[in-house]
Design an enzyme around this catalytic site. Sequence first.
Site, PDB file in Angstrom:
ATOM      1  N   ASP A  36       0.698  -1.147   0.079  1.00  0.00           N
ATOM      2  CA  ASP A  36      -0.108   0.173   0.051  1.00  0.00           C
ATOM      3  C   ASP A  36       0.940   1.332  -0.097  1.00  0.00           C
ATOM      4  O   ASP A  36       0.276   2.275  -0.502  1.00  0.00           O
ATOM      5  CB  ASP A  36      -0.967  -0.057   1.031  1.00  0.00           C
ATOM      6  CG  ASP A  36      -0.459   0.156   2.549  1.00  0.00           C
ATOM      7  OD1 ASP A  36       0.724  -0.035   2.674  1.00  0.00           O
ATOM      8  OD2 ASP A  36      -1.143   0.384   3.303  1.00  0.00           O
ATOM      9  N   SER A  67      -9.900   3.381  28.920  1.00  0.00           N
ATOM     10  CA  SER A  67     -10.123   2.051  28.254  1.00  0.00           C
ATOM     11  C   SER A  67     -10.097   0.876  28.961  1.00  0.00           C
ATOM     12  O   SER A  67      -9.292   0.713  29.834  1.00  0.00           O
ATOM     13  CB  SER A  67      -8.786   1.869  27.375  1.00  0.00           C
ATOM     14  OG  SER A  67      -8.722   0.642  26.638  1.00  0.00           O
ATOM     15  N   LEU A 127      -4.310  -6.612  13.722  1.00  0.00           N
ATOM     16  CA  LEU A 127      -5.644  -6.468  13.373  1.00  0.00           C
ATOM     17  C   LEU A 127      -6.102  -5.253  13.189  1.00  0.00           C
ATOM     18  O   LEU A 127      -7.299  -4.898  13.099  1.00  0.00           O
ATOM     19  CB  LEU A 127      -6.641  -7.327  13.660  1.00  0.00           C
ATOM     20  CG  LEU A 127      -6.425  -9.060  13.992  1.00  0.00           C
ATOM     21  CD1 LEU A 127      -7.582  -9.898  14.639  1.00  0.00           C
ATOM     22  CD2 LEU A 127      -6.239  -9.692  12.388  1.00  0.00           C
ATOM     23  N   GLU A 162      -2.006   9.213  11.985  1.00  0.00           N
ATOM     24  CA  GLU A 162      -1.005   8.143  12.427  1.00  0.00           C
ATOM     25  C   GLU A 162       0.607   8.476  11.893  1.00  0.00           C
ATOM     26  O   GLU A 162       1.407   8.317  12.644  1.00  0.00           O
ATOM     27  CB  GLU A 162      -1.289   6.785  11.627  1.00  0.00           C
ATOM     28  CG  GLU A 162      -0.385   5.749  12.227  1.00  0.00           C
ATOM     29  CD  GLU A 162      -0.942   4.231  12.706  1.00  0.00           C
ATOM     30  OE1 GLU A 162      -2.220   4.310  12.648  1.00  0.00           O
ATOM     31  OE2 GLU A 162      -0.274   3.235  12.994  1.00  0.00           O
ATOM     32  N   ASP A 174      -5.018  -0.045   6.160  1.00  0.00           N
ATOM     33  CA  ASP A 174      -5.837  -0.222   7.634  1.00  0.00           C
ATOM     34  C   ASP A 174      -6.912   0.881   7.731  1.00  0.00           C
ATOM     35  O   ASP A 174      -8.444   0.204   7.835  1.00  0.00           O
ATOM     36  CB  ASP A 174      -5.049  -0.095   8.524  1.00  0.00           C
ATOM     37  CG  ASP A 174      -3.836  -1.214   8.363  1.00  0.00           C
ATOM     38  OD1 ASP A 174      -3.833  -1.927   7.386  1.00  0.00           O
ATOM     39  OD2 ASP A 174      -2.951  -0.919   9.333  1.00  0.00           O
TER      40      ASP A 174
END
Length: 387
Positions: A36, A67, A127, A162, A174
Site C-alpha cells: 500500500d 480504556s 488486526l 498516524e 488499514d
Amino acid sequence: MKEQLLAKFAEVFGDAEGAKVFFAPGRVNLIGEHTDYNGGHVFPCALTIGTYGVARKRKDQTLRFYSMNFEQLGMLTSSVVGLKPEKEADWTNYPKGVMWAFGEKGFTVDCGMDLLLFGNIPNGSGLSSSASVEVLTGAILRDFFGFEVSNQDLALIGQFSENRFNGVNCGIMDQFAIAMGKKDHAIFLDTADLSFEYAPISLQGAKIVIACSNKKRGLGDSKYNERRSECEEALAQLQKELPIKALGELTEAQFEEHSALIEREVCRRRAKHAVYENQRTLKAVAALKANNIEEFGHLMNASHVSLRDDYEVTGVELDTLVEEAWKVDGVIGSRMTGAGFGGCTVSIVKDESIEKFKEVVGSAYEKKIGYAADFYVVEIGDGPVEL
Ligand code: GLA
C-alpha cells in the site's frame, strides 16, 4: 453490549447522560501485504470485531479517556488545546492524534469530551486496533461537530494522524478497510489512486480463521519504517531508467529486466516482494472472481513465502503458525497478515477442518514457541456505525 458500555461509562465518568455509543471494526488483509505504500493493490476486509466507543461532548476543553483494555492506566486526562504526542499519554495518542489531524485539515475541535473505549480485537495483534480507534474517533468527531467528511476522508485523516502525530509511516490500507468496510465483501483497492471495488466473499464451505501469535508488536517499534525506506531507495534507483512513480506500476518481467539498477541486494529483495505481491493480488482477485478458491489459496501461500524470504517480516512465530497450517488437510491457504514481526496469520479453512486446524496448529505452536496462540473464526462486517 450497548447497555453494559453505558453502565461502565457512568461508573467511570459519573453518569451517562447524553452519551452515545459507536463502533468501528478491525480489519484483516487477505492478500497484498506491504504494497500500500508502494502504489500497489491490497485486498482487506473489515471484521465484525473491533472497537466500541462511548462518548460525550463536554462544555470545557478537557479530554478524559478510559480504556477497558488498559484498566490499569485508569482515567487519562488532557486538554484539546495544544495537542501533541506524549509518551505518558499512551494509547490516548491515537484519539488525540485524530483530533489534531481534524484541526490541521481545517475542522476545529473546540471543546473536550469524555471517551470510554472497549476493543474486542486483541491489541497489537496486527488486526489494526489502532486504525480502528482512529476511524472510531473520526466518526465520533464528525457526529459531534457536524464536520462534512466522508468515510473515505475519515480513512485519510486517520492515516495522516498516524503518520504525523504517531510517527508511523503507514499506508492507507488499514484505515480505508475499516472506514469503507462492507459486510461479506473484501475491498480491492488500488492505493495508487484510491479507486476500489467491493468483491463478494463466498468461500464455498470454508471460513476465514485468524491465528494470533500473541507476540506483541507495535508498528512504532517494528522495522516497518525501515522497510518503507528500503523500497524508496530501490524505487529511486529504478527511476534512473524507468519513468515510474511507484513500484506497483511494474510487472514481474519489467522488474526482472531492470532490477540490476538497484544497488543493495537487500533493497532488490524488498522491491521484488513489492512488485510480485502486487501482481499476486491482481491474480488472486481474478481467481476469486472465477470461483477458483484453490488458486486464491496458493497465492496466499506464495505471499507468505515472499514476506518470509524477501521482505523478512515474519519471524519464527508467524512462520510456525503458517507452516503448521499448510500441513493440515482442508487448509486452502495461509499467510501472515498486516505488518508482520508478530501479530496474526490469516487462513482459509474448510468448515469440517476448523477444529482440527486449531488443535494441530495450536499444539505444534505451543510446543515450539512456549506459549499458546489464539484462534478466531471471523466474519466480514461493515464500517463505522452509531449503535
Ligand atoms: C500495516 C500498515 C498498512 C500496511 C500493512 C502491511 O498494517 O498500517 O498500511 O502497510 O502494515 O501491508
